[in-house]
Design a protein around this motif. Structure first.
Motif, PDB file in Angstrom:
ATOM      1  N   TRP A 310      23.642 -28.028  85.759  1.00 58.10           N
ATOM      2  CA  TRP A 310      23.448 -26.635  86.151  1.00 58.10           C
ATOM      3  C   TRP A 310      24.215 -25.678  85.232  1.00 58.10           C
ATOM      4  O   TRP A 310      25.396 -25.872  84.948  1.00 58.10           O
ATOM      5  CB  TRP A 310      23.886 -26.413  87.590  1.00 58.10           C
ATOM      6  CG  TRP A 310      22.944 -26.968  88.612  1.00 58.10           C
ATOM      7  CD1 TRP A 310      23.185 -28.001  89.461  1.00 58.10           C
ATOM      8  CD2 TRP A 310      21.612 -26.508  88.894  1.00 58.10           C
ATOM      9  NE1 TRP A 310      22.076 -28.227  90.265  1.00 58.10           N
ATOM     10  CE2 TRP A 310      21.106 -27.331  89.931  1.00 58.10           C
ATOM     11  CE3 TRP A 310      20.793 -25.504  88.373  1.00 58.10           C
ATOM     12  CZ2 TRP A 310      19.822 -27.163  90.460  1.00 58.10           C
ATOM     13  CZ3 TRP A 310      19.511 -25.342  88.897  1.00 58.10           C
ATOM     14  CH2 TRP A 310      19.043 -26.159  89.915  1.00 58.10           C
ATOM     15  N   MET A 311      23.520 -24.644  84.776  1.00 59.65           N
ATOM     16  CA  MET A 311      24.115 -23.558  84.000  1.00 59.65           C
ATOM     17  C   MET A 311      23.842 -22.245  84.725  1.00 59.65           C
ATOM     18  O   MET A 311      22.750 -22.036  85.259  1.00 59.65           O
ATOM     19  CB  MET A 311      23.519 -23.513  82.590  1.00 59.65           C
ATOM     20  CG  MET A 311      23.760 -24.771  81.770  1.00 59.65           C
ATOM     21  SD  MET A 311      22.973 -24.716  80.132  1.00 59.65           S
ATOM     22  CE  MET A 311      21.232 -24.817  80.591  1.00 59.65           C
ATOM     23  N   PHE A 312      24.822 -21.374  84.724  1.00 68.41           N
ATOM     24  CA  PHE A 312      24.691 -20.077  85.392  1.00 68.41           C
ATOM     25  C   PHE A 312      24.333 -19.013  84.367  1.00 68.41           C
ATOM     26  O   PHE A 312      24.931 -18.950  83.289  1.00 68.41           O
ATOM     27  CB  PHE A 312      26.002 -19.710  86.093  1.00 68.41           C
ATOM     28  CG  PHE A 312      26.023 -18.304  86.647  1.00 68.41           C
ATOM     29  CD1 PHE A 312      25.288 -17.985  87.779  1.00 68.41           C
ATOM     30  CD2 PHE A 312      26.779 -17.319  86.031  1.00 68.41           C
ATOM     31  CE1 PHE A 312      25.304 -16.690  88.282  1.00 68.41           C
ATOM     32  CE2 PHE A 312      26.805 -16.031  86.533  1.00 68.41           C
ATOM     33  CZ  PHE A 312      26.059 -15.713  87.666  1.00 68.41           C
ATOM     34  N   THR A 313      23.339 -18.179  84.673  1.00 67.68           N
ATOM     35  CA  THR A 313      22.964 -17.088  83.778  1.00 67.68           C
ATOM     36  C   THR A 313      23.079 -15.758  84.513  1.00 67.68           C
ATOM     37  O   THR A 313      22.755 -15.662  85.702  1.00 67.68           O
ATOM     38  CB  THR A 313      21.526 -17.234  83.238  1.00 67.68           C
ATOM     39  OG1 THR A 313      20.588 -16.837  84.245  1.00 67.68           O
ATOM     40  CG2 THR A 313      21.239 -18.662  82.818  1.00 67.68           C
ATOM     41  N   GLU A 314      23.556 -14.759  83.793  1.00 67.78           N
ATOM     42  CA  GLU A 314      23.697 -13.412  84.344  1.00 67.78           C
ATOM     43  C   GLU A 314      23.096 -12.428  83.353  1.00 67.78           C
ATOM     44  O   GLU A 314      23.437 -12.450  82.167  1.00 67.78           O
ATOM     45  CB  GLU A 314      25.174 -13.097  84.576  1.00 67.78           C
ATOM     46  CG  GLU A 314      25.421 -11.734  85.204  1.00 67.78           C
ATOM     47  CD  GLU A 314      26.900 -11.495  85.450  1.00 67.78           C
ATOM     48  OE1 GLU A 314      27.354 -11.631  86.604  1.00 67.78           O
ATOM     49  OE2 GLU A 314      27.613 -11.189  84.464  1.00 67.78           O
ATOM     50  N   MET A 315      22.187 -11.575  83.835  1.00 73.86           N
ATOM     51  CA  MET A 315      21.492 -10.636  82.961  1.00 73.86           C
ATOM     52  C   MET A 315      21.706  -9.206  83.443  1.00 73.86           C
ATOM     53  O   MET A 315      21.744  -8.936  84.647  1.00 73.86           O
ATOM     54  CB  MET A 315      19.997 -10.936  82.917  1.00 73.86           C
ATOM     55  CG  MET A 315      19.656 -12.360  82.523  1.00 73.86           C
ATOM     56  SD  MET A 315      17.880 -12.632  82.366  1.00 73.86           S
ATOM     57  CE  MET A 315      17.785 -14.407  82.623  1.00 73.86           C
ATOM     58  N   GLU A 316      21.826  -8.290  82.498  1.00 71.79           N
ATOM     59  CA  GLU A 316      21.957  -6.873  82.801  1.00 71.79           C
ATOM     60  C   GLU A 316      21.286  -6.070  81.700  1.00 71.79           C
ATOM     61  O   GLU A 316      21.160  -6.530  80.566  1.00 71.79           O
ATOM     62  CB  GLU A 316      23.425  -6.478  82.936  1.00 71.79           C
ATOM     63  CG  GLU A 316      24.262  -6.766  81.709  1.00 71.79           C
ATOM     64  CD  GLU A 316      25.732  -6.505  81.960  1.00 71.79           C
ATOM     65  OE1 GLU A 316      26.058  -5.500  82.606  1.00 71.79           O
ATOM     66  OE2 GLU A 316      26.563  -7.325  81.505  1.00 71.79           O
ATOM     67  N   THR A 317      20.849  -4.880  82.041  1.00 70.58           N
ATOM     68  CA  THR A 317      20.149  -4.046  81.073  1.00 70.58           C
ATOM     69  C   THR A 317      20.870  -2.712  80.905  1.00 70.58           C
ATOM     70  O   THR A 317      20.969  -1.932  81.852  1.00 70.58           O
ATOM     71  CB  THR A 317      18.673  -3.819  81.467  1.00 70.58           C
ATOM     72  OG1 THR A 317      18.098  -2.814  80.609  1.00 70.58           O
ATOM     73  CG2 THR A 317      18.529  -3.392  82.916  1.00 70.58           C
TER      74      THR A 317
END
Length: 361
Positions: A310-317
């Motif tokens: 498992w890898m955690f991803t966080e996205m923001e714009t």
């Protein structure tokens, strides 16, 4: 024909994502030419093939042309034309430079003689910085851990893709400011990546997954409807309308597990299922076109992670405007190590009132 050479049987010793990304080296023509060994996925509603496939396969091709002590540290990609899943892709690697510490490769993906995707990839020799190095990294935020055995569903309600994902609620989702929101999910390659694949297979798998709902972050933080409504017209139904019909036929519990639906999407679908389809006085904004333009990955710890964990991803714009939008993504291992940072810009156009407002890329 979607592949140049008939695909071999699926290799049970490899994970699904390894089989998906396999390349055939066209050494009889040119040792720096490669082609996709298996058909490529065309997501429903998309203009072409899944962009992560081109990102990952160009990386795989380039990795085959550098010495084993070199590892990728960055790649800068441009989506030029929509890829056709019915036509083989030819990947041409150019060996731009092979130095003592760094090596540079460019890779062009071509169909029918036209470039559809291009990338420049830089590799660094392991431990070339010496014993003394500067180090710092952003910390992973506290989030709920992934649930083993649970997987969000793909289109059509079946977990069939080469990787798994579990979404987490959008951070600051009630904020009136889209730039303060963060979309988050856990991802990993399905099954176990084979030892024979080496670190290269894990890097290619990460590259493939990094494009998962990336530019779509902008639609999610604006809470925009991304799928065409089923309208009573004589025109041919779009792929989006076909997807929506499938969603309307699904049970609520299955809808909750569909990867691309957020809470506001679910609420709208429930209303439609209950017959509440009256158009509001002021029509809601809808996405008319959403296409990736470029994609950059910086690999921070390229040999010390597993893409099948498992890898955690966080996205923001931070910005959108003039029909485009920008998204940042950070990827962490489950134990909190930052392993990659990604940036993507894409076309994000709203559905217009008249056909005259439409334009072509």
């Amino acid at each position: 024909m979607s592949t140049l050479i008939r695909p071999p049987p699926i290799d049970p010793a490899q994970s699904a994502i390894e089989n998906t990304l396999e390349l055939t080296q066209l050494s009889d023509i040119d040792p720096d030419l490669f082609t996709n060994r298996r058909p490529l996925w065309h997501p429903p509603g998309a203009r072409g093939i899944y962009g992560g496939a081109a990102i990952a396969q160009t990386l795989s091709a380039a990795q085959k042309t550098v010495e084993p002590e070199f590892t990728v540290h960055s790649m800068h990609c441009y989506f030029v034309l929509a890829g056709n899943s019915e036509i083989p892709i030819i990947y041409h690697v150019e060996r731009v430079r092979s130095g003592k510490s760094f090596a540079t490769r460019t890779v062009q993906a071509r169909q029918r003689g036209k470039v559809i995707f291009t990338t420049t990839i830089s590799f660094v020799r392991q431990h070339s910085a010496g014993d003394k190095v500067l180090e710092h990294a952003v910390e992973m935020p506290p989030v709920p851990a992934p649930v083993e055995g649970k997987d969000d569903l793909d289109y059509g309600g079946a977990a069939t893709g080469p990787f798994q994902s579990q979404r987490i609620e959008i951070l600051n989702n009630d904020s009136p400011h889209p730039h303060t929101k963060k979309t988050r999910q856990w991802i990993k390659a399905r099954g176990t990546i084979s030892p024979a694949g080496g670190h290269e297979a894990h890097l290619a798998a990460l590259a493939y997954m990094s494009d998962s709902y990336f530019i779509g972050t902008i639609a999610r933080v604006h809470k925009l409807w991304r799928y065409a409504a089923v309208r009573k017209t004589k025109s041919k139904s779009s792929i989006d309308e076909d997807v929506l019909k499938k969603l309307l036929a699904m049970e609520d519990e299955d809808l909750k597990r569909v990867k691309f639906l957020d809470s506001h999407d679910l609420e709208r679908i429930r209303k439609w299922k209950n017959g509440e389809r009256e158009e509001p006085k002021e029509p809601k904004q809808e996405i008319g076109m959403m296409v990736s333009l470029d994609h950059t990955i910086y690999f921070h710890d390229p040999r010390n992670f597993r893409a099948d964990e498992w890898m955690f991803t966080e996205m923001e714009t931070p910005w959108s405007g003039d029909g485009r939008g920008l998204v940042f993504q950070k990827l962490f291992t489950k134990d909190g190590r930052l392993i990659a940072t990604c940036v993507q810009e894409g076309v994000v156009r709203l559905r217009q009132d008249t056909d005259t407002a439409k334009s072509k890329l």
